[in-house]
Scaffold this motif. Structure first.
Motif, mmCIF file in Angstrom:
data_model
loop_
_atom_site.group_PDB
_atom_site.id
_atom_site.type_symbol
_atom_site.label_atom_id
_atom_site.label_comp_id
_atom_site.label_asym_id
_atom_site.label_seq_id
_atom_site.Cartn_x
_atom_site.Cartn_y
_atom_site.Cartn_z
ATOM 1 N N SER A 129 -33.219 -32.254 101.782
ATOM 2 C CA SER A 129 -32.770 -32.931 103.011
ATOM 3 C C SER A 129 -33.136 -32.172 104.279
ATOM 4 C CB SER A 129 -31.252 -33.110 102.956
ATOM 5 O OG SER A 129 -30.628 -31.844 102.840
ATOM 6 N N GLY A 130 -33.849 -31.075 104.177
ATOM 7 C CA GLY A 130 -34.252 -30.332 105.367
ATOM 8 C C GLY A 130 -33.385 -29.128 105.654
ATOM 9 N N MET A 138 -37.075 -23.411 116.790
ATOM 10 C CA MET A 138 -38.226 -24.281 117.015
ATOM 11 C C MET A 138 -39.452 -23.755 116.255
ATOM 12 S SD MET A 138 -40.394 -24.851 120.478
ATOM 13 C CE MET A 138 -41.095 -23.250 120.229
ATOM 14 N N ILE A 139 -39.608 -22.418 116.231
ATOM 15 C CA ILE A 139 -40.736 -21.813 115.512
ATOM 16 C C ILE A 139 -40.670 -22.174 114.028
ATOM 17 C CG2 ILE A 139 -41.634 -19.586 114.722
ATOM 18 C CD1 ILE A 139 -41.056 -18.494 117.514
ATOM 19 N N LEU A 140 -39.465 -22.164 113.457
ATOM 20 C CA LEU A 140 -39.307 -22.486 112.044
ATOM 21 C C LEU A 140 -39.579 -23.959 111.746
ATOM 22 C CD1 LEU A 140 -38.172 -19.644 111.695
ATOM 23 C CD2 LEU A 140 -36.384 -20.629 110.306
ATOM 24 N N ARG A 141 -39.347 -24.846 112.705
ATOM 25 C CA ARG A 141 -39.550 -26.282 112.484
ATOM 26 C C ARG A 141 -41.004 -26.718 112.667
ATOM 27 N NH1 ARG A 141 -35.121 -26.785 116.137
ATOM 28 N NH2 ARG A 141 -33.170 -26.727 114.993
ATOM 29 N N GLN A 142 -41.828 -25.890 113.310
ATOM 30 C CA GLN A 142 -43.198 -26.290 113.632
ATOM 31 C C GLN A 142 -44.035 -26.711 112.425
ATOM 32 O OE1 GLN A 142 -44.628 -22.935 115.903
ATOM 33 N NE2 GLN A 142 -44.322 -24.003 117.852
ATOM 34 N N PRO A 143 -44.047 -25.972 111.304
ATOM 35 C CA PRO A 143 -44.900 -26.409 110.182
ATOM 36 C C PRO A 143 -44.543 -27.797 109.672
ATOM 37 C CG PRO A 143 -44.128 -24.167 109.825
ATOM 38 C CD PRO A 143 -43.414 -24.681 111.021
ATOM 39 N N PHE A 144 -43.249 -28.135 109.642
ATOM 40 C CA PHE A 144 -42.830 -29.447 109.157
ATOM 41 C C PHE A 144 -43.269 -30.551 110.124
ATOM 42 C CE2 PHE A 144 -39.641 -26.478 107.402
ATOM 43 C CZ PHE A 144 -39.933 -26.656 106.063
ATOM 44 N N GLN A 145 -43.186 -30.284 111.432
ATOM 45 C CA GLN A 145 -43.578 -31.289 112.420
ATOM 46 C C GLN A 145 -45.080 -31.531 112.375
ATOM 47 O OE1 GLN A 145 -41.992 -29.430 115.917
ATOM 48 N NE2 GLN A 145 -39.956 -30.317 115.654
ATOM 49 N N VAL A 146 -45.868 -30.467 112.254
ATOM 50 C CA VAL A 146 -47.327 -30.614 112.203
ATOM 51 C C VAL A 146 -47.751 -31.359 110.942
ATOM 52 C CG1 VAL A 146 -49.471 -29.309 111.904
ATOM 53 C CG2 VAL A 146 -47.851 -28.647 113.668
ATOM 54 N N GLN A 197 -37.761 -33.260 104.778
ATOM 55 C CA GLN A 197 -38.122 -33.658 103.415
ATOM 56 C C GLN A 197 -38.068 -32.499 102.434
ATOM 57 O OE1 GLN A 197 -41.802 -35.817 103.145
ATOM 58 N NE2 GLN A 197 -41.301 -37.134 104.887
ATOM 59 N N PHE A 198 -37.951 -31.245 102.955
ATOM 60 C CA PHE A 198 -37.960 -30.076 102.095
ATOM 61 C C PHE A 198 -36.802 -29.148 102.443
ATOM 62 C CE2 PHE A 198 -42.397 -31.407 101.949
ATOM 63 C CZ PHE A 198 -42.675 -31.318 100.599
ATOM 64 N N ASP A 199 -36.204 -28.556 101.404
ATOM 65 C CA ASP A 199 -35.219 -27.500 101.581
ATOM 66 C C ASP A 199 -35.938 -26.164 101.477
ATOM 67 O OD1 ASP A 199 -33.146 -29.280 101.858
ATOM 68 O OD2 ASP A 199 -32.449 -29.085 99.796
ATOM 69 N N VAL A 200 -35.561 -25.219 102.337
ATOM 70 C CA VAL A 200 -36.211 -23.917 102.382
ATOM 71 C C VAL A 200 -35.183 -22.842 102.092
ATOM 72 C CG1 VAL A 200 -37.446 -22.278 103.836
ATOM 73 C CG2 VAL A 200 -37.877 -24.713 104.092
ATOM 74 N N THR A 201 -35.533 -21.939 101.187
ATOM 75 C CA THR A 201 -34.742 -20.746 100.941
ATOM 76 C C THR A 201 -35.653 -19.557 101.191
ATOM 77 O OG1 THR A 201 -33.529 -21.915 99.224
ATOM 78 C CG2 THR A 201 -33.300 -19.523 99.278
ATOM 79 N N GLY A 233 -41.487 -15.560 112.778
ATOM 80 C CA GLY A 233 -42.909 -15.786 112.548
ATOM 81 C C GLY A 233 -43.292 -15.628 111.088
ATOM 82 N N ALA A 234 -42.650 -14.677 110.406
ATOM 83 C CA ALA A 234 -42.938 -14.467 108.986
ATOM 84 C C ALA A 234 -42.462 -15.645 108.152
ATOM 85 C CB ALA A 234 -42.282 -13.174 108.502
ATOM 86 N N VAL A 235 -41.282 -16.177 108.461
ATOM 87 C CA VAL A 235 -40.769 -17.345 107.734
ATOM 88 C C VAL A 235 -41.660 -18.558 108.000
ATOM 89 C CG1 VAL A 235 -38.830 -18.925 107.484
ATOM 90 C CG2 VAL A 235 -38.412 -16.485 107.671
ATOM 91 N N LYS A 236 -42.115 -18.719 109.247
ATOM 92 C CA LYS A 236 -43.016 -19.834 109.584
ATOM 93 C C LYS A 236 -44.316 -19.733 108.781
ATOM 94 C CE LYS A 236 -46.031 -20.778 113.392
ATOM 95 N NZ LYS A 236 -46.284 -20.659 114.818
ATOM 96 N N HIS A 237 -44.883 -18.534 108.691
ATOM 97 C CA HIS A 237 -46.113 -18.330 107.930
ATOM 98 C C HIS A 237 -45.882 -18.617 106.448
ATOM 99 C CE1 HIS A 237 -49.376 -15.436 106.347
ATOM 100 N NE2 HIS A 237 -49.979 -16.527 106.778
ATOM 101 N N GLY A 238 -44.747 -18.158 105.915
ATOM 102 C CA GLY A 238 -44.432 -18.402 104.513
ATOM 103 C C GLY A 238 -44.194 -19.870 104.213
ATOM 104 N N VAL A 239 -43.496 -20.567 105.110
ATOM 105 C CA VAL A 239 -43.246 -22.007 104.925
ATOM 106 C C VAL A 239 -44.566 -22.767 104.935
ATOM 107 C CG1 VAL A 239 -42.305 -24.047 106.071
ATOM 108 C CG2 VAL A 239 -40.880 -22.032 105.775
ATOM 109 N N SER A 240 -45.454 -22.406 105.848
ATOM 110 C CA SER A 240 -46.752 -23.084 105.930
ATOM 111 C C SER A 240 -47.548 -22.900 104.643
ATOM 112 C CB SER A 240 -47.554 -22.549 107.115
ATOM 113 O OG SER A 240 -46.857 -22.721 108.313
ATOM 114 N N LYS A 241 -47.578 -21.674 104.123
ATOM 115 C CA LYS A 241 -48.313 -21.414 102.887
ATOM 116 C C LYS A 241 -47.671 -22.122 101.697
ATOM 117 C CE LYS A 241 -49.607 -17.142 102.101
ATOM 118 N NZ LYS A 241 -49.643 -15.650 102.092
ATOM 119 N N ALA A 242 -46.331 -22.145 101.659
ATOM 120 C CA ALA A 242 -45.636 -22.811 100.561
ATOM 121 C C ALA A 242 -45.846 -24.320 100.614
ATOM 122 C CB ALA A 242 -44.149 -22.477 100.599
ATOM 123 N N LEU A 243 -45.857 -24.894 101.810
ATOM 124 C CA LEU A 243 -46.135 -26.333 101.952
ATOM 125 C C LEU A 243 -47.530 -26.659 101.439
ATOM 126 C CD1 LEU A 243 -44.693 -27.384 105.435
ATOM 127 C CD2 LEU A 243 -44.107 -28.354 103.219
#
Length: 167
Positions: free
Chosen positions: A62-63, A83-91, A97-101, A114-124
């Protein structure tokens, strides 16, 4: 349809016996890698920024974003970091649609975000390989290699000198 992709030389030798010119047309199928998921349906990636290292797991949901056992709003109190953490999902167009741990260590809050954003992008990208184009175009899959410059001897900081007095 041509079952095998032939080299241009082979096509030219075949075309010599034919009166009409044969154009070299071959269908090239883009094969995406298989999505990588564990037994719980999660994808894992690590993200880095400055001195911070984040380990990120994503799964359909659920996000909800959890960082070091806390909700994203509690861990990253500043709206800019959220906002930095939400950017990969918006792009990628997959908001909520995804839960993040994530577990993140080292650095400050900005580097950790920035590290979490990079990790979320790679995991997506690992979870859904078709999202790679949008994430790569936005520059989220590239590790930001900028780090603090080391202090040099004879200087006050990395480049700042001690105050100069002529007399």
């Amino acid at each position: 349809m041509v079952d095998e992709i032939k080299s241009l030389e082979e096509l030219n030798t075949v075309a010599e016996g034919v009166e009409a010119p044969v154009e070299a047309t071959a269908e090239v199928a883009v094969v995406l890698p298989e999505p990588v998921r564990d037994e719980l349906g999660r994808s894992y990636a690590t993200g880095k920024r400055k001195d911070a290292v984040a380990r990120v797991w994503i799964k359909p949901g659920s996000g909800k974003v959890t960082v070091n056992g806390k909700d994203m709003d509690a861990y990253f109190a500043r709206p800019v970091l959220q906002m930095i953490l939400r950017q990969p999902f918006q792009v990628a167009g997959v908001v909520d649609q995804f839960d993040v741990t994530a577990t993140v260590k080292g650095g400050g809050l900005s580097g950790q975000a920035g590290a979490v954003k990079h990790g979320v992008s790679k995991a997506l990208q690992i979870y859904e390989p078709s999202l790679r184009g949008a994430l790569k175009a936005a520059g989220f899959l590239t590790r930001d290699s900028r780090v603090v410059e080391r202090k040099k001897y004879g200087k006050r900081k990395a480049r700042r000198s001690f105050q100069f007095s002529k007399r």
